[in-house]
Design a protein around this motif. Sequence first.
Motif, short mmCIF file in Angstrom:
data_model
loop_
_atom_site.label_atom_id
_atom_site.label_comp_id
_atom_site.label_asym_id
_atom_site.label_seq_id
_atom_site.Cartn_x
_atom_site.Cartn_y
_atom_site.Cartn_z
N TYR A 33 -7.54 -10.83 2.74
CA TYR A 33 -8.74 -10.33 2.64
C TYR A 33 -9.38 -8.99 1.69
O TYR A 33 -8.07 -7.99 2.29
CB TYR A 33 -9.78 -10.01 4.11
CG TYR A 33 -9.41 -11.65 4.38
CD1 TYR A 33 -8.14 -11.55 5.45
CD2 TYR A 33 -10.54 -12.56 4.89
CE1 TYR A 33 -8.28 -12.70 6.31
CE2 TYR A 33 -10.82 -13.58 5.55
CZ TYR A 33 -9.00 -13.59 6.45
OH TYR A 33 -9.58 -14.96 7.63
N TYR A 35 -11.64 -5.41 1.43
CA TYR A 35 -12.58 -4.75 1.41
C TYR A 35 -12.43 -3.35 1.54
O TYR A 35 -11.40 -2.96 0.30
CB TYR A 35 -12.82 -4.53 2.73
CG TYR A 35 -12.64 -6.06 4.22
CD1 TYR A 35 -11.88 -6.23 4.05
CD2 TYR A 35 -13.83 -6.15 4.43
CE1 TYR A 35 -11.48 -7.94 5.66
CE2 TYR A 35 -14.00 -7.28 5.32
CZ TYR A 35 -13.01 -8.26 5.36
OH TYR A 35 -12.94 -9.34 6.60
N PHE A 45 -16.85 -6.47 2.73
CA PHE A 45 -16.42 -7.50 2.62
C PHE A 45 -16.38 -8.02 0.85
O PHE A 45 -17.08 -8.05 0.03
CB PHE A 45 -16.39 -9.21 3.43
CG PHE A 45 -15.72 -9.82 2.71
CD1 PHE A 45 -16.43 -10.79 1.91
CD2 PHE A 45 -14.20 -10.04 2.75
CE1 PHE A 45 -15.87 -12.52 1.19
CE2 PHE A 45 -14.14 -11.37 2.74
CZ PHE A 45 -14.20 -12.36 1.59
N GLN A 48 -11.92 -13.18 -0.53
CA GLN A 48 -11.23 -13.66 0.55
C GLN A 48 -9.84 -14.76 -0.15
O GLN A 48 -10.39 -15.71 -1.21
CB GLN A 48 -11.24 -14.52 1.61
CG GLN A 48 -9.97 -15.35 2.73
CD GLN A 48 -10.75 -16.39 3.58
OE1 GLN A 48 -11.90 -16.40 3.47
NE2 GLN A 48 -10.33 -16.53 3.85
N GLY A 98 -10.86 -18.65 8.85
CA GLY A 98 -11.92 -18.84 10.10
C GLY A 98 -11.95 -17.54 11.21
O GLY A 98 -11.94 -16.54 10.49
N GLN B 96 -18.13 -19.89 10.75
CA GLN B 96 -16.35 -20.32 10.92
C GLN B 96 -15.90 -19.89 9.70
O GLN B 96 -15.28 -20.07 9.30
CB GLN B 96 -16.66 -21.57 10.89
CG GLN B 96 -16.46 -22.53 12.18
CD GLN B 96 -16.33 -23.51 12.74
OE1 GLN B 96 -15.86 -24.67 11.71
NE2 GLN B 96 -16.68 -23.98 14.34
N GLY B 97 -16.93 -18.94 8.37
CA GLY B 97 -16.29 -18.27 7.58
C GLY B 97 -15.57 -17.30 8.09
O GLY B 97 -15.04 -17.02 8.90
N GLY B 98 -14.24 -16.86 6.88
CA GLY B 98 -13.61 -15.96 7.23
C GLY B 98 -13.87 -13.96 7.42
O GLY B 98 -13.11 -12.96 7.73
N LYS B 99 -15.27 -13.95 6.36
CA LYS B 99 -15.61 -12.54 5.99
C LYS B 99 -16.16 -12.03 7.56
O LYS B 99 -17.25 -12.55 7.89
CB LYS B 99 -16.52 -12.40 4.68
CG LYS B 99 -17.88 -13.15 5.20
CD LYS B 99 -18.92 -12.93 3.99
CE LYS B 99 -20.47 -12.61 4.36
NZ LYS B 99 -21.56 -12.43 2.76
N LEU B 100 -15.64 -11.34 7.62
CA LEU B 100 -15.73 -10.13 8.45
C LEU B 100 -17.39 -9.19 8.05
O LEU B 100 -16.98 -8.71 6.69
CB LEU B 100 -15.36 -8.82 9.02
CG LEU B 100 -13.75 -9.36 10.42
CD1 LEU B 100 -12.84 -8.75 9.97
CD2 LEU B 100 -14.43 -10.15 11.16
#
Lengths: 113, 112
Positions: A33, A35, A45, A48, A98, B96-100
């Motif tokens: 990821y 950022y 963000f 990804q 996830g 359920q996505g990965g981005k924070l």
Amino acid sequence: DSGVTQTPKHLITATGQRVTLRCSPRSGDLSVYWYQQSLDQGLQFLIQYYNGEERAKGNILERFSAQQFPDLHSELNLSSLELGDSALYFCASSPYTGMETQYFGPGTRLLVL
Amino acid sequence: GESVGLHLPTLSVQEGDNSIINCAYSNSASDYFIWYKQESGKGPQFIIDIRSNMDKRQGQRVTVLLNKTVKHLSLQIAATQPGDSAVYFCAEIYNQGGKLIFGQGTELSVKP
């Protein structure tokens, strides 16, 4: 030490230029990821990658692009740089994708003059 | 919209006291929450996480509480030490996505 490495640590460049930031994830992690952390926007963000493929996109400018290579390291390319692109850029990794913890690298501090 | 907000931008505590850092999140569909600590010049460091099917989780000197009714998250640090001085961020993942999605952060200052 999170196990995520980023290079370079610092980068100073001029407006209009292009730079490449590099990230190596923790051993075994498939997701990377990116950022951006700036004073006025906080941690945002960007994008990804999971096992070489783009998985999710956030507030990433069209001037920015990224990729993840077969060895799972990732590069973030920033082009036509503007003063406002000056920020800290962090890479994070996680085993899959996830709902799981993301571990962050030390960041690259970019200064555009 | 997407937002995770912190109630207090700065918190000053005496060494040895307990600290409580709060966070309000806006998305009731959020599944997973993480607290990070960021020291000056470093990347965010994982402290503790909690899933939406839990309301409390404890770690070493830290406890996270989740109140889904009012969409509130808190981080409690017991016996705060000077080394705890840093900016603390809460972050959430939903769908359920990965981005924070990060909150704005709270700066914790520990006085000796």
